[in-house]
Design a protein around this motif. Structure first.
Motif, PDB file in Angstrom:
ATOM      1  N   VAL A 682       2.895  74.875  56.700  1.00  0.00           N
ATOM      2  CA  VAL A 682       4.046  74.481  57.131  1.00  0.00           C
ATOM      3  C   VAL A 682       4.577  75.697  56.957  1.00  0.00           C
ATOM      4  CG1 VAL A 682       5.998  72.710  55.242  1.00  0.00           C
ATOM      5  CG2 VAL A 682       3.317  72.321  55.373  1.00  0.00           C
ATOM      6  N   ASP A 684       8.205  77.669  56.364  1.00  0.00           N
ATOM      7  CA  ASP A 684       9.013  78.173  55.024  1.00  0.00           C
ATOM      8  C   ASP A 684      10.490  77.468  55.709  1.00  0.00           C
ATOM      9  OD1 ASP A 684       6.871  78.971  54.427  1.00  0.00           O
ATOM     10  OD2 ASP A 684       7.484  81.059  54.660  1.00  0.00           O
ATOM     11  N   GLN A 687      10.729  73.301  57.315  1.00  0.00           N
ATOM     12  CA  GLN A 687       9.386  72.518  56.361  1.00  0.00           C
ATOM     13  C   GLN A 687       8.552  71.773  57.117  1.00  0.00           C
ATOM     14  OE1 GLN A 687       8.791  72.319  52.906  1.00  0.00           O
ATOM     15  NE2 GLN A 687       9.594  74.106  53.169  1.00  0.00           N
ATOM     16  N   THR A 707       8.977  67.422  59.888  1.00  0.00           N
ATOM     17  CA  THR A 707       8.603  67.683  58.353  1.00  0.00           C
ATOM     18  C   THR A 707       7.164  67.177  57.788  1.00  0.00           C
ATOM     19  OG1 THR A 707      10.260  66.270  57.159  1.00  0.00           O
ATOM     20  CG2 THR A 707      11.265  68.145  58.181  1.00  0.00           C
ATOM     21  N   GLU A 708       7.231  68.091  56.977  1.00  0.00           N
ATOM     22  CA  GLU A 708       5.728  67.658  55.969  1.00  0.00           C
ATOM     23  C   GLU A 708       5.969  66.392  55.003  1.00  0.00           C
ATOM     24  OE1 GLU A 708       2.770  69.842  52.431  1.00  0.00           O
ATOM     25  OE2 GLU A 708       5.069  70.219  52.603  1.00  0.00           O
TER      26      GLU A 708
END
Length: 721
Positions: A682, A684, A687, A707-708
């Motif tokens: 992921v 930083d 994300q 995104t995650e």
């Protein structure tokens, strides 16, 4: 998903849609209804008129390939069920019969499944449909090579047949000529030979080209009724040659014959002096310019090409009845004979060459019209329908035409490709003409038999041979032009077409003349052992930020530090003979492929950390590096432990990353690839997620651009830490 009814579109819109479709797709549409079929035939008439031929190539009843002159590619293939076992099979009603088939992909044409029992009948059905759909104005070719099978197709006019068995070959030839007796061109090959010299249907062929060892040339000459005769590896004696030539002089035989070429086989040579003494030979005045007899003929072993050859000889004989002249050249192993259909005085006076087939399709000669006097809208419509090479020739006629072409071309979108597989020639093709070469540059060392003229073309005075129906415009390069001719032509294109089109370079090596090519967007080097030299650095300076570069090999580590090389959007490298650390460390593009590379653990760790911290690789979508395991092996555990790795539950269906990748060298094919892995990292800053897979011999990385949270919700994953 809502569908649109094509039949409800205005006819002009339908025509525009049809003109953008592949030939196989147009054919499939024609099966939908009689109305659609008739609409296609009427709207596509101009396109079909440009299609010169359809070729059937077959070696067995359950195997046949069908191609056309539209783009010189196979669009239908009859295959056995065994060959299509890994393909998705659908049942369709085609050509009036129900068949199993496989839809066309980027890697294979449309498949029709057949077997030994129904293959020939299926091919006959397809051929009959084509004759009704495309009409009888195009040629239908048949090629059967070196096996004892010939499909019995009706009304084929161009044939190339090869046989192994002399008995079976004679039977197959008789059956075939019964259904297709009117042959315009027939090439006959037989390894073991058979007696065909008195075959009545065969001897009525307009152009007969035979390669049969130890065949009897005199027998063929006595019975041949056509116009052009090419005999190779035959036997003939001095007396038989003398008898033929004296018979022609006295009008007793071969009144239709226009050209004859015999190349002897066996061990017996001719005696040219003996023959000359017995036929009343005459000679043109050596102080005067010698008439040259030029003629067009099909390439002997090519499915569709033409070549222009010539007979340059001072010797000739005269027919007594009409005083017509025939040029004659006789050596120990060859005979060439060409009828001028002019008297001796006419040949001397006109000083022109003779073409056997000035108009290969027999089109009528029409009166010329001045396009420049028409309204611009009419000119634009006419010019838009013309071939690219014809537009280039017209653009060289005057400054006004050149400006009109620039205006017209600014709105076009296509790709021009420069392809060179050797140092003696460069073929130039366009995606607007099916990737067929429209121009070919030949260095003077290249043996070429076409006729050349000097014209002002592409802003230079060049020796050119005008394009034929099946051959490109040929440009002959003198030694003084070797370094400048291709860059100059390319610069002319840049000025004429502007930056709206893309330029591709597909060559073996990057020579000094190629390094001057500006604004190239795609480069494919199949032999790149000298990459990193001054030529390639210079090339990247004038053609920076390319969409695609492929190198077969990589030997100079300094190239990885070149900023223009690093900005390539898609970079594909075959073998690396040195470390690829700098390539990975500096890459700023979208996709990076290294087929067999050498890389260190540290470079991979730094790459992952820089992506995770958003210090680099913001554009990267996919990366794949396969290692040369005998030279390099990475520590996958060390790399995986260097950064936080998230892991998905293996019991869940893993996300699949799908991407297109170019196929083999010098090809335009694409291959759909897929990648999936339970491991991901992921970034930083935003994300965003990237799937990764690291083993001892491969590193794969795919950024998902989500995104995650969205990544997990979309696939309902469980995450293991």
């Amino acid at each position: 998903m809502k569908t649109m009814k094509l039949s409800r579109f205005p006819l002009r819109a339908q025509t525009e849609i049809f003109s953008c479709m592949e030939l196989i797709d147009i054919l499939l549409l024609s099966f939908c209804s009689k109305k659609i079929k008739e609409t296609i035939k009427s709207t596509m008439k101009s396109r079909f008129d440009k299609m010169i031929f359809i070729t059937y190539s077959s070696t067995s009843p359950d195997e046949a390939r069908i191609s056309s002159s539209y783009n010189y590619k196979e669009f239908i293939k009859l295959v056995s069920r065994k060959e299509a076992k890994d393909q998705s099979i659908v049942r369709m009603n085609l050509f009036g019969v129900d068949v199993d088939c496989c839809m066309a992909t980027r890697n294979h044409p449309f498949f029709i499944l057949c077997n030994q029992q129904n293959g020939e009948q299926m091919l006959q059905t397809i051929h009959n449909y084509f004759r009704g759909f495309f009409g009888l104005s195009i040629e239908y070719h048949l090629r059967c090579g070196c096996l004892n099978y010939v499909p019995r197709l009706e009304n084929i006019n161009i044939s190339r047949l090869a046989f192994l068995n002399r008995t079976t070959g004679a039977q197959l030839l008789e059956q075939y000529l019964t259904v297709s007796p009117s042959q315009e061109y027939l090439q006959l090959l037989s390894v073991n030979g058979f007696e065909y010299e008195r075959h009545l249907k065969l001897m009525q062929t307009e152009i007969f080209d035979t390669v049969i060892p130890d065949s009897k040339a005199a027998e063929i000459l006595n019975h041949f009724k056509g116009r052009h005769l090419f005999i190779r590896y035959a036997t003939i004696t001095d007396d038989e040659v003398i008898q033929f030539l004296n018979s022609w002089k006295s009008s007793q035989t071969q009144r239709n014959l226009e050209y004859l070429s015999i190349r002897l086989g066996g061990e017996i040579d001719l005696n040219p002096e003996n023959i000359m003494r017995n036929i009343g030979i005459k000679q043109f005045d050596p102080r005067q310019k010698m008439p040259i007899y030029r003629y067009d003929r099909r390439y002997p072993f090519h499915q569709c090409g033409w070549t222009t050859a010539e007979l340059r000889s001072p010797n000739f004989i005269v027919r007594e009845a009409d005083q017509h002249v025939a040029s004659l050249e006789i050596t120990n192993r060859t005979i060439k004979f060409a009828v001028w259909k002019m008297t001796e005085e006419e040949v001397k006076r006109v000083k022109i060459h003779k073409l056997l087939q000035k108009n290969r399709r027999g089109d009528p000669i029409v009166n010329l019209i001045k396009i420049s006097k028409m309204p611009w809208l009419v000119q634009k419509e006419i010019l838009s329908s013309m071939e690219l090479v014809d537009l280039l020739v017209m653009a060289s006629c005057s400054q006004k035409f050149h400006q009109n072409m620039k205006s017209l071309m600014r709105n076009r979108r296509f790709t021009i490709s420069y392809k060179a597989t050797d140092i003696l020639s460069v073929d130039i093709s366009s995606s607007s003409s099916g990737d067929r070469p429209f121009m070919s540059i030949r260095w003077t060392r290249w043996v070429e038999v076409r006729s050349y003229m000097t014209i002002d073309f592409c802003g230079m005075e060049l020796k050119v041979s005008m394009p034929t129906e099946n051959g490109p415009l040929m440009v002959q390069c003198d030694p003084s032009q070797e370094e400048t001719i291709l860059p100059s032509i390319h610069n002319y294109f840049l000025d004429l077409f502007g930056s709206s089109i893309k330029y591709q370079l597909n060559v073996r090596t990057l020579t000094s003349k190629l390094s001057k090519m500006r604004s190239i967007t795609n480069t494919d080097l199949s032999h790149s052992g000298e990459i990193g030299t001054t030529e390639f650095q210079d090339f990247l300076t004038v053609s920076p930020n390319q969409d695609f570069i492929r190198l077969m090999s990589f030997e100079n580590p300094s190239l990885g530090e070149n900023p223009e090389f690093s900005k390539t959007k898609v970079l594909n490298i075959g073998y690396t003979y040195c470390s690829a650390d700098d390539i990975l460390s500096n890459f700023e593009g979208r996709q990076l492929f290294i087929e067999k590379g050498i890389i260190s653990d540290i470079a991979v760790i730094q790459f992952l950390k820089k992506w995770k911290s958003n210090e680099g690789y913001q554009n990267l979508e996919y990366l794949s590096i396969s290692l040369r395991t005998h030279r390099c092996q990475i520590n996958s555990n060390l790399i995986m432990n260097s950064i936080p790795i998230n892991r998905l539950d293996k019991s869940d269906q893993l996300p699949v990353y799908t991407f297109d990748k170019r196929g083999t060298y010098f090809g335009h094919t694409w291959r759909i690839n897929q990648f999936s892995s339970p491991n991901y990292i992921v970034r930083d800053s935003d994300q965003h997620v990237a799937s990764i897979m690291i083993t001892e011999n491969n590193i794969s990385f795919a950024a998902s651009n989500m995104t995650e949270k969205a990544f997990l919700e979309k696939h309902s994953f469980k995450r293991f830490y």
